[in-house]
Design a protein around this motif. Structure first.
Motif, mmCIF file in Angstrom:
data_model
loop_
_atom_site.group_PDB
_atom_site.id
_atom_site.type_symbol
_atom_site.label_atom_id
_atom_site.label_comp_id
_atom_site.label_asym_id
_atom_site.label_seq_id
_atom_site.Cartn_x
_atom_site.Cartn_y
_atom_site.Cartn_z
ATOM 1 N N THR A 109 42.024 41.660 39.635
ATOM 2 C CA THR A 109 40.856 40.990 40.212
ATOM 3 C C THR A 109 40.936 39.493 39.962
ATOM 4 O O THR A 109 41.189 39.051 38.848
ATOM 5 C CB THR A 109 39.555 41.541 39.586
ATOM 6 O OG1 THR A 109 39.492 42.949 39.810
ATOM 7 C CG2 THR A 109 38.336 40.864 40.185
ATOM 8 N N ARG A 110 40.720 38.714 40.996
ATOM 9 C CA ARG A 110 40.823 37.261 40.884
ATOM 10 C C ARG A 110 39.722 36.701 39.991
ATOM 11 O O ARG A 110 38.558 37.140 40.056
ATOM 12 C CB ARG A 110 40.742 36.598 42.259
ATOM 13 C CG ARG A 110 41.939 36.889 43.158
ATOM 14 C CD ARG A 110 43.232 36.377 42.532
ATOM 15 N NE ARG A 110 44.383 36.567 43.383
ATOM 16 C CZ ARG A 110 44.911 35.608 44.143
ATOM 17 N NH1 ARG A 110 44.375 34.400 44.145
ATOM 18 N NH2 ARG A 110 45.958 35.859 44.887
ATOM 19 N N ALA A 111 40.061 35.715 39.178
ATOM 20 C CA ALA A 111 39.097 35.065 38.287
ATOM 21 C C ALA A 111 38.401 33.910 38.989
ATOM 22 O O ALA A 111 39.002 33.230 39.830
ATOM 23 C CB ALA A 111 39.806 34.559 37.031
ATOM 24 N N ARG A 112 37.125 33.692 38.653
ATOM 25 C CA ARG A 112 36.362 32.556 39.162
ATOM 26 C C ARG A 112 36.474 31.374 38.194
ATOM 27 O O ARG A 112 36.887 31.550 37.040
ATOM 28 C CB ARG A 112 34.891 32.941 39.325
ATOM 29 C CG ARG A 112 34.639 34.125 40.222
ATOM 30 C CD ARG A 112 33.203 34.611 40.079
ATOM 31 N NE ARG A 112 32.940 35.088 38.728
ATOM 32 C CZ ARG A 112 31.752 35.482 38.289
ATOM 33 N NH1 ARG A 112 30.700 35.428 39.084
ATOM 34 N NH2 ARG A 112 31.596 35.901 37.059
ATOM 35 N N ASP A 113 36.070 30.220 38.648
ATOM 36 C CA ASP A 113 36.047 29.056 37.761
ATOM 37 C C ASP A 113 35.134 29.307 36.568
ATOM 38 O O ASP A 113 35.441 28.923 35.432
ATOM 39 C CB ASP A 113 35.563 27.805 38.518
ATOM 40 C CG ASP A 113 36.622 27.250 39.450
ATOM 41 O OD1 ASP A 113 37.819 27.553 39.238
ATOM 42 O OD2 ASP A 113 36.263 26.510 40.376
ATOM 43 N N SER A 171 44.676 27.885 34.047
ATOM 44 C CA SER A 171 45.534 28.246 35.181
ATOM 45 C C SER A 171 45.540 29.749 35.466
ATOM 46 O O SER A 171 46.260 30.209 36.353
ATOM 47 C CB SER A 171 46.976 27.788 34.907
ATOM 48 O OG SER A 171 47.491 28.386 33.727
ATOM 49 N N ALA A 172 44.727 30.527 34.731
ATOM 50 C CA ALA A 172 44.705 31.981 34.917
ATOM 51 C C ALA A 172 44.223 32.330 36.326
ATOM 52 O O ALA A 172 43.281 31.737 36.848
ATOM 53 C CB ALA A 172 43.802 32.637 33.875
ATOM 54 N N ARG A 173 44.855 33.344 36.910
ATOM 55 C CA ARG A 173 44.496 33.755 38.268
ATOM 56 C C ARG A 173 43.676 35.034 38.294
ATOM 57 O O ARG A 173 42.946 35.287 39.251
ATOM 58 C CB ARG A 173 45.763 33.947 39.107
ATOM 59 C CG ARG A 173 46.535 32.671 39.342
ATOM 60 C CD ARG A 173 47.865 32.943 40.022
ATOM 61 N NE ARG A 173 47.704 33.602 41.311
ATOM 62 C CZ ARG A 173 47.433 32.972 42.456
ATOM 63 N NH1 ARG A 173 47.280 31.652 42.450
ATOM 64 N NH2 ARG A 173 47.305 33.639 43.582
ATOM 65 N N THR A 174 43.792 35.865 37.255
ATOM 66 C CA THR A 174 43.090 37.149 37.260
ATOM 67 C C THR A 174 42.250 37.323 35.998
ATOM 68 O O THR A 174 42.466 36.656 34.985
ATOM 69 C CB THR A 174 44.083 38.327 37.336
ATOM 70 O OG1 THR A 174 44.831 38.400 36.119
ATOM 71 C CG2 THR A 174 45.017 38.172 38.523
ATOM 72 N N ARG A 186 46.433 27.965 29.393
ATOM 73 C CA ARG A 186 46.642 29.211 30.138
ATOM 74 C C ARG A 186 45.349 29.699 30.781
ATOM 75 O O ARG A 186 45.358 30.245 31.888
ATOM 76 C CB ARG A 186 47.219 30.276 29.219
ATOM 77 C CG ARG A 186 48.673 30.006 28.829
ATOM 78 C CD ARG A 186 49.097 30.782 27.601
ATOM 79 N NE ARG A 186 48.962 32.218 27.764
ATOM 80 C CZ ARG A 186 49.063 33.090 26.775
ATOM 81 N NH1 ARG A 186 49.273 32.648 25.529
ATOM 82 N NH2 ARG A 186 48.946 34.381 27.002
ATOM 83 N N ARG A 240 36.895 31.334 33.929
ATOM 84 C CA ARG A 240 37.831 30.512 33.152
ATOM 85 C C ARG A 240 37.081 29.618 32.172
ATOM 86 O O ARG A 240 37.505 29.420 31.022
ATOM 87 C CB ARG A 240 38.705 29.683 34.097
ATOM 88 C CG ARG A 240 39.779 30.496 34.811
ATOM 89 C CD ARG A 240 40.659 29.632 35.693
ATOM 90 N NE ARG A 240 40.013 29.374 36.971
ATOM 91 C CZ ARG A 240 40.183 30.113 38.068
ATOM 92 N NH1 ARG A 240 40.993 31.157 38.028
ATOM 93 N NH2 ARG A 240 39.568 29.831 39.190
ATOM 94 N N GLU A 286 44.406 38.340 32.958
ATOM 95 C CA GLU A 286 45.039 37.238 32.233
ATOM 96 C C GLU A 286 44.062 36.606 31.258
ATOM 97 O O GLU A 286 44.423 36.278 30.124
ATOM 98 C CB GLU A 286 45.550 36.190 33.223
ATOM 99 C CG GLU A 286 46.697 36.656 34.102
ATOM 100 C CD GLU A 286 47.079 35.593 35.120
ATOM 101 O OE1 GLU A 286 47.306 34.437 34.718
ATOM 102 O OE2 GLU A 286 47.122 35.917 36.326
#
Length: 357
Positions: A15-19, A52-55, A49, A22, A58
Motif C-alpha cells: 500500500t502506497r504511503a502518504r506524506d 523516501s519510503a513508498r509503501t 529512508r 512519512r 517500508e
C-alpha cells in the motif's frame, strides 16, 4: 485472527504511503532519538529512508524495533513478575532500549553491588555493558541473575476512543437533565434571585511559557533552571516546543545524576538516581551565546536547506560527532525533509547536516 493479521501486513507491504504517514514516522524517530533508542547515524539513516519510503510496509520496518515514545503517551514500566515470568504487555527482546531503560538497569546493578550480589569487577563490567546495550534483551541478560531486577517497559494500551466519547456524552446528557429538573422544582422566587457577584475577585494572572525552541523560550528555561537549582550546570537538556527535559548531578551525590522534566516548572521525571556516565561533563547554560543562538534559530531552516522547515527540538549535550558540548538544532517540514546543525556554546557553527534534496 492470525491469518487476518498476515493478510493486513501483506496489504500494507504494497500500500502506497502518504506524506502524512512519512511525517508521522519521522516524528516517532525524532522522539526515539531523543530518548536514546537510536544513535545519531541510525537516526539520520532512518529519517532519510522515511522521507523516501513508498509503501506503508517500508515505514513500518523503520519503527518495528522501537518502543512507543514516552512523548506520545507511552506508559511507565509495570512491575515485573517474580521468578522471571514475562509480563503480558512486555516488548520483544529485540526492541531498542531507551536511556531510561539503561539507567534503570545501572541502578539495579548498583543496588546489587551494594548488597553483595556482585563484586567490584563484575559490577564494573556489567555497568559498562549496560551503557552500551542496544536492546531490551541485552539489558535483561545483564540482570537475569539478580534478586531485584528493574521494572520492564510495557506497550501502551490502545484507547477505545469511541467508547470514551460515548460515555462522556452520556454523562453530559445526565448532568444537563439533572440540572434542568432541579431548576423546574425550584420555587419561582428562589429561581428569580440572582447569585451575588463578587466584584473584588480578580482572575488569576496566567503568564504563558514561550515556545522553548525559540530564543525567548531558551532564556526562560535557563532562568527557571537557575532559580530551581541555584546554578546553570547540566549534563544534557532537550527542549521541545512545549516541554523539556534535563539531566544533572544529583543533589549531594557528585557521581550520580537525576532527571527532570520541565513544563513551566521542574519536576523529577522518576524517583531514581543513576550513576553518572564516565564521559559526562558539566555544561554551563550561562555560557551559551544567546545572540548567536537566536540568529542560528532564526536562520536554521535556510541553513540546513529544508523548505518551509520548522525547528522540532534542541539538544544541549556533548555531541559525539564533534567531541565537545554543543547545541544541536533539528529542523523538519511537513513532508519529512530534515536537517540539523550543531553550534558550540559560543555560537560557532561546528557542523551542518543539510537536507540533500
Amino acid at each position: 485472527m492470525a491469518d487476518s493479521g498476515r493478510a493486513r501486513r501483506a496489504a500494507d507491504s504494497v500500500t502506497r504511503a502518504r506524506d502524512i504517514d512519512r511525517a508521522q514516522v519521522s516524528t516517532v524517530l525524532d522522539a526515539a532519538y531523543a530518548e536514546g533508542q537510536l544513535g545519531a547515524q541510525e537516526y539520520h539513516d532512518r529519517v532519510d529512508r522515511a522521507g523516501s519510503a513508498r509503501t506503508l510496509g517500508e515505514l513500518e520496518r523503520l519503527t518495528a524495533d522501537l518502543q512507543s515514545p514516552a512523548f506520545f503517551g507511552g506508559h511507565p514500566p509495570a512491575e515485573r513478575k517474580r521468578f522471571g515470568r514475562g509480563h503480558a504487555g512486555a516488548y520483544p527482546a529485540r526492541t531498542r532500549a531507551r536511556d531510561a531503560d539503561r539507567a534503570r538497569t545501572t541502578a539495579a546493578l548498583d543496588a546489587a553491588r551494594a548488597d553483595g550480589q556482585l563484586d567490584a569487577d563484575e559490577h564494573a563490567t556489567l555497568t559498562e555493558s549496560a551503557d552500551k546495550a542496544r536492546t531490551l534483551g541485552d539489558l535483561s541478560t545483564l540482570v537475569a541473575e539478580l534478586q531485584q531486577r528493574p521494572v520492564v517497559p510495557v506497550k501502551p494500551k490502545a484507547r477505545n476512543t469511541f467508547r470514551i466519547v460515548t460515555v462522556a456524552a452520556a454523562v453530559v446528557v445526565a448532568i444537563v437533565g439533572f440540572v434542568w429538573t432541579v431548576r423546574e422544582d425550584e420555587p419561582a422566587s428562589a429561581a428569580a434571585t440572582p447569585a451575588p457577584i463578587n466584584y473584588d475577585a480578580a482572575s488569576p494572572l496566567v503568564i504563558p511559557t514561550p515556545v522553548l525552541t525559540t530564543l525567548a523560550g531558551f532564556v526562560q528555561f535557563r532562568d527557571d533552571y537557575r532559580t530551581k537549582f541555584g546554578d546553570t550546570l547540566v549534563d544534557e537538556a532537550v527542549l521541545h516546543d512545549e516541554h523539556a527535559s534535563a539531566v544533572r548531578r544529583a543533589p549531594g551525590k557528585e557521581n550520580w545524576t537525576a532527571a527532570y522534566t520541565y513544563r513551566g516548572g521542574f519536576d523529577r521525571s522518576n524517583s531514581q538516581i543513576t550513576t553518572r556516565k564516565r564521559d559526562a561533563v558539566d555544561i554551563d547554560l550561562a555560557q551559551v551565546n544567546a545572540e548567536a543562538l537566536g540568529a542560528a534559530l532564526a536562520n536554521a531552516a535556510a541553513t540546513v536547506r529544508v523548505p518551509d522547515g520548522k525547528i522540532t527540538h534542541l539538544r544541549i549535550a556533548v555531541d559525539s560527532w564533534v567531541g565537545r558540548p554543543g547545541i544541536t538544532i533539528f529542523v523538519r517540514n511537513e513532508v519529512a525533509q530534515s536537517g540539523d546543525l550543531v553550534l558550540a556554546l559560543s555560537g560557532e557553527v561546528l557542523s551542518i547536516d543539510p537536507y540533500e534534496g
